[in-house]
Design a protein around this motif. Structure first.
Motif, mmCIF file in Angstrom:
data_model
loop_
_atom_site.group_PDB
_atom_site.id
_atom_site.type_symbol
_atom_site.label_atom_id
_atom_site.label_comp_id
_atom_site.label_asym_id
_atom_site.label_seq_id
_atom_site.Cartn_x
_atom_site.Cartn_y
_atom_site.Cartn_z
ATOM 1 N N TYR A 242 -7.478 -4.357 -0.363
ATOM 2 C CA TYR A 242 -6.117 -3.852 -0.186
ATOM 3 C C TYR A 242 -5.246 -4.197 -1.394
ATOM 4 C CZ TYR A 242 -7.135 -2.759 4.700
ATOM 5 O OH TYR A 242 -7.669 -2.220 5.844
ATOM 6 N N LEU B 9 0.823 -1.203 0.000
ATOM 7 C CA LEU B 9 0.000 0.000 0.000
ATOM 8 C C LEU B 9 0.860 1.258 0.000
ATOM 9 C CD1 LEU B 9 -2.864 -0.960 2.487
ATOM 10 C CD2 LEU B 9 -3.057 -0.603 0.036
ATOM 11 N N ARG C 69 -6.085 -1.851 -4.276
ATOM 12 C CA ARG C 69 -5.466 -0.534 -4.103
ATOM 13 C C ARG C 69 -3.971 -0.588 -4.373
ATOM 14 N NH1 ARG C 69 -3.537 3.887 -4.081
ATOM 15 N NH2 ARG C 69 -4.453 3.583 -6.132
ATOM 16 N N ALA C 70 -3.316 -1.650 -3.895
ATOM 17 C CA ALA C 70 -1.879 -1.791 -4.118
ATOM 18 C C ALA C 70 -1.553 -1.897 -5.609
ATOM 19 C CB ALA C 70 -1.349 -3.016 -3.381
ATOM 20 N N LEU D 130 -9.315 4.038 2.251
ATOM 21 C CA LEU D 130 -8.156 3.972 1.362
ATOM 22 C C LEU D 130 -8.193 5.044 0.278
ATOM 23 C CD1 LEU D 130 -7.836 0.090 0.950
ATOM 24 C CD2 LEU D 130 -6.355 1.604 2.293
ATOM 25 N N ALA E 74 1.843 2.036 -3.441
ATOM 26 C CA ALA E 74 0.748 2.097 -4.413
ATOM 27 C C ALA E 74 0.705 3.443 -5.126
ATOM 28 C CB ALA E 74 -0.582 1.839 -3.713
#
Length: 291
Positions: A140, A43, A143-144, A172, A46
């Motif tokens: 997650y 993250l 998003r990464a 996020l 990202a």
């Protein structure tokens, strides 16, 4: 933690129940292979979040197109030979698409987070991660990989699950696109806090038939409520022609998500441009209607 999945609905087709069952296995494997520290590192690295909501909202003076990147349909097989996700995404971007949808399910759609990541590194448009989300770890990972929005399917999630996932997604910095198939599901999600984007899927989960009247009927029933709440509405599935686009836009939606019909065209860039260009018959009709 894996939340209990709402798959007891007898209307769900066997293929969808199989997809959800497989996805639960994948989530279990993800949790075993990845530590919290590993997710946090991903993250941290990202890409910056793009504003999916504003991108769609700013296109209200013309058909807002979310063009989809996916290799196959589980019921039809390969859509486009020699699948190249980045080349497809670039063609969509040059043609004038507002955002892109990237299917990341691997088992049934032959997608993957690597497609999302590759497109993010080469394309500036906001990206929707389209998958069967059952656990926060998938959010997650999306998003990464560079997702700016994530799809949540009301038919396979409980109200509690959607509520929890909305909190994670918004925390996020992303947007959640909550997909519904009928008025019952729409009324369910309209009770949730911080709902921002709804997608009406014209494909029935009972027999997989497609009927554009689904969007028309749901918008006729709840258009005022959706507009008063400031909720963006997307229509997806079965939109193939300019006439379809005009019909859907007339119902009051803000955007359409198109994939199959575009991917079957020889020249993606030209197909998107022809669909959206100001002098096209469909565009003139939409401007006349004030959409």
């Amino acid at each position: 933690m894996i939340y209990p999945v709402s798959t007891s609905n007898s209307r769900l087709q066997p293929i969808l129940r199989e997809i959800v069952w497989q996805k639960k296995l994948e989530v279990t494997q993800m949790q075993q292979e990845m530590s919290l520290a590993s997710l946090q590192r991903q993250l941290t690295a990202a890409p910056t979040v793009r504003d999916f909501f504003t991108a769609v909202q700013q296109s209200l003076d013309k058909p807002s197109l979310i063009a989809e990147v996916k290799p196959v349909l589980p019921t039809q097989g390969l859509i486009k030979p020699e699948f190249n996700p980045v080349a497809i995404a670039k063609a969509y971007e040059r043609g004038g698409a507002t955002c892109l949808s990237v299917v990341t399910d691997q088992k049934f759609f032959q997608g993957g987070f690597e497609h999302l990541r590759a497109i993010r590194h080469r394309i500036a448009l906001p990206l929707l991660c389209k998958d069967f989300i059952l656990d926060p770890c998938q959010i997650y990972l999306a998003r990464a990989a560079g997702a700016d929005a994530v799809l949540l399917i009301a038919a396979i999630l409980s109200d509690r699950e959607i509520h929890n996932f909305l909190r994670v997604i918004h925390y996020l910095g992303m947007n959640a696109v909550v997909e519904v198939h009928n008025l019952t599901e729409l009324d369910r999600v309209l009770k949730l806090e911080d709902l921002r984007i709804v997608a009406i899927n014209n494909r029935s989960l009972e027999d997989f038939s497609v009927n554009l009247s689904t969007t028309q009927q749901l918008m006729a029933a709840r258009r005022s409520q959706l507009q008063n709440l400031g909720i963006i509405v997307i229509s997806e599935s079965g939109i193939e022609t300019s006439a379809d686009l005009s019909l859907i836009a007339d119902a009051g939606v803000n955007a359409v998500l198109m994939g199959d019909s575009l991917l079957q065209q020889g020249n993606l860039e030209e197909s998107v441009r022809n669909l959206l260009k100001p002098n096209s018959p469909v565009y003139k009709d939409l401007v006349k209607k004030g959409i």
